[in-house]
Design a protein around this motif. Structure first.
Motif, PDB file in Angstrom:
ATOM      1  N   GLY A 212      -5.682   1.135  -3.653  1.00 42.71           N
ATOM      2  CA  GLY A 212      -5.034   0.136  -2.816  1.00 42.71           C
ATOM      3  C   GLY A 212      -5.746  -1.202  -2.819  1.00 42.71           C
ATOM      4  N   GLY A 213      -6.944  -1.224  -3.316  1.00 45.39           N
ATOM      5  CA  GLY A 213      -7.702  -2.464  -3.367  1.00 45.39           C
ATOM      6  C   GLY A 213      -9.180  -2.164  -3.475  1.00 45.39           C
ATOM      7  N   PHE A 214      -9.874  -3.039  -4.141  1.00 44.28           N
ATOM      8  CA  PHE A 214     -11.310  -2.886  -4.341  1.00 44.28           C
ATOM      9  C   PHE A 214     -11.986  -4.075  -3.692  1.00 44.28           C
ATOM     10  CE2 PHE A 214     -15.151  -3.639  -6.858  1.00 44.28           C
ATOM     11  CZ  PHE A 214     -15.785  -2.421  -6.674  1.00 44.28           C
ATOM     12  N   LEU A 215     -13.000  -3.824  -2.880  1.00 46.41           N
ATOM     13  CA  LEU A 215     -13.608  -4.902  -2.129  1.00 46.41           C
ATOM     14  C   LEU A 215     -14.906  -5.411  -2.753  1.00 46.41           C
ATOM     15  CD1 LEU A 215     -13.254  -6.665   0.302  1.00 46.41           C
ATOM     16  CD2 LEU A 215     -14.326  -4.907   1.685  1.00 46.41           C
TER      17      LEU A 215
ATOM     18  N   LEU B  59       0.792  -1.221   0.000  1.00 44.06           N
ATOM     19  CA  LEU B  59       0.000   0.000   0.000  1.00 44.06           C
ATOM     20  C   LEU B  59       0.830   1.281   0.000  1.00 44.06           C
ATOM     21  CD1 LEU B  59      -2.733  -1.081   2.563  1.00 44.06           C
ATOM     22  CD2 LEU B  59      -3.046  -0.678   0.122  1.00 44.06           C
ATOM     23  N   TYR B  60       2.127   1.163   0.155  1.00 44.23           N
ATOM     24  CA  TYR B  60       2.983   2.344   0.242  1.00 44.23           C
ATOM     25  C   TYR B  60       4.356   1.992  -0.307  1.00 44.23           C
ATOM     26  CZ  TYR B  60       5.134  -0.170   4.013  1.00 44.23           C
ATOM     27  OH  TYR B  60       5.784  -1.135   4.731  1.00 44.23           O
ATOM     28  N   GLY B  61       5.134   2.998  -0.572  1.00 39.92           N
ATOM     29  CA  GLY B  61       6.500   2.799  -1.045  1.00 39.92           C
ATOM     30  C   GLY B  61       7.235   4.128  -1.014  1.00 39.92           C
ATOM     31  N   GLU B  62       8.364   4.168  -1.667  1.00 41.11           N
ATOM     32  CA  GLU B  62       9.164   5.396  -1.708  1.00 41.11           C
ATOM     33  C   GLU B  62       8.359   6.515  -2.364  1.00 41.11           C
ATOM     34  OE1 GLU B  62      12.256   7.850  -0.912  1.00 41.11           O
ATOM     35  OE2 GLU B  62      12.166   5.741  -0.312  1.00 41.11           O
ATOM     36  N   LYS B  63       7.951   7.468  -1.585  1.00 43.88           N
ATOM     37  CA  LYS B  63       7.232   8.673  -2.029  1.00 43.88           C
ATOM     38  C   LYS B  63       5.826   8.408  -2.573  1.00 43.88           C
ATOM     39  CE  LYS B  63      11.426  11.230  -2.819  1.00 43.88           C
ATOM     40  NZ  LYS B  63      12.170  12.128  -3.672  1.00 43.88           N
ATOM     41  N   TYR B  64       5.175   7.326  -2.130  1.00 41.17           N
ATOM     42  CA  TYR B  64       3.779   7.134  -2.522  1.00 41.17           C
ATOM     43  C   TYR B  64       3.028   6.332  -1.461  1.00 41.17           C
ATOM     44  CZ  TYR B  64       4.309   2.177  -3.780  1.00 41.17           C
ATOM     45  OH  TYR B  64       4.519   0.829  -3.747  1.00 41.17           O
TER      46      TYR B  64
END
Length: 132
Positions: free
Chosen positions: A21-24, A9-14
């Motif tokens: 992040g996901g669709f339920l 859900l996250y990383g370098e600068k995002y």
């Protein structure tokens, strides 16, 4: 059931927010709630980053977000396998339990004081068995 999720859900600068992040599931309309919760968590983390404080995106963004999404996921699963209908349409309703379930369905999927948030699969399954 429709569902999709990303590996991270996250990383370098995002940070991925909402449906990025996901669709339920479209039936439960949880997307707006998840989008707002993810934005709130990310904003808190970003504020601390901009102040020069150390932030654990895993502990402070990803894990809390996933807890609520998992609660929604359990309710969606219970809908599709029939457990939720067994609970909703059972005779002899308990008002306190009804309020806890309605609370989750209204978007309070991060309220750990609610037993149906703390252990949704276990509680939904046990209640469905009692209602059958």
């Amino acid at each position: 059931a429709y569902a999709s999720e990303v590996e991270k859900l996250y990383g370098e600068k995002y940070a991925l927010l909402g449906n990025a992040g996901g669709f339920l599931d479209p039936v439960f309309s949880s997307g707006v709630t998840i989008a707002l919760k993810s934005a709130s968590l990310a904003a808190d983390c970003l504020d601390r980053c901009f102040r020069g404080q150390k932030v654990s995106w895993e502990q402070e963004f990803s894990m809390p977000l996933k807890r609520g999404v998992e609660t929604f996921r359990q309710f969606v699963g219970a809908w599709y396998d029939g457990r939720l209908q067994d609970i909703i349409f059972a005779d002899g309703h308990n008002d306190q339990i009804r309020r806890m379930i309605c609370s989750v369905l209204a978007g309070y999927a991060w309220d750990e004081n609610n037993p149906f948030v703390a252990k949704p699969e276990r509680r939904l399954s046990a209640l469905a068995e009692m209602c059958r």
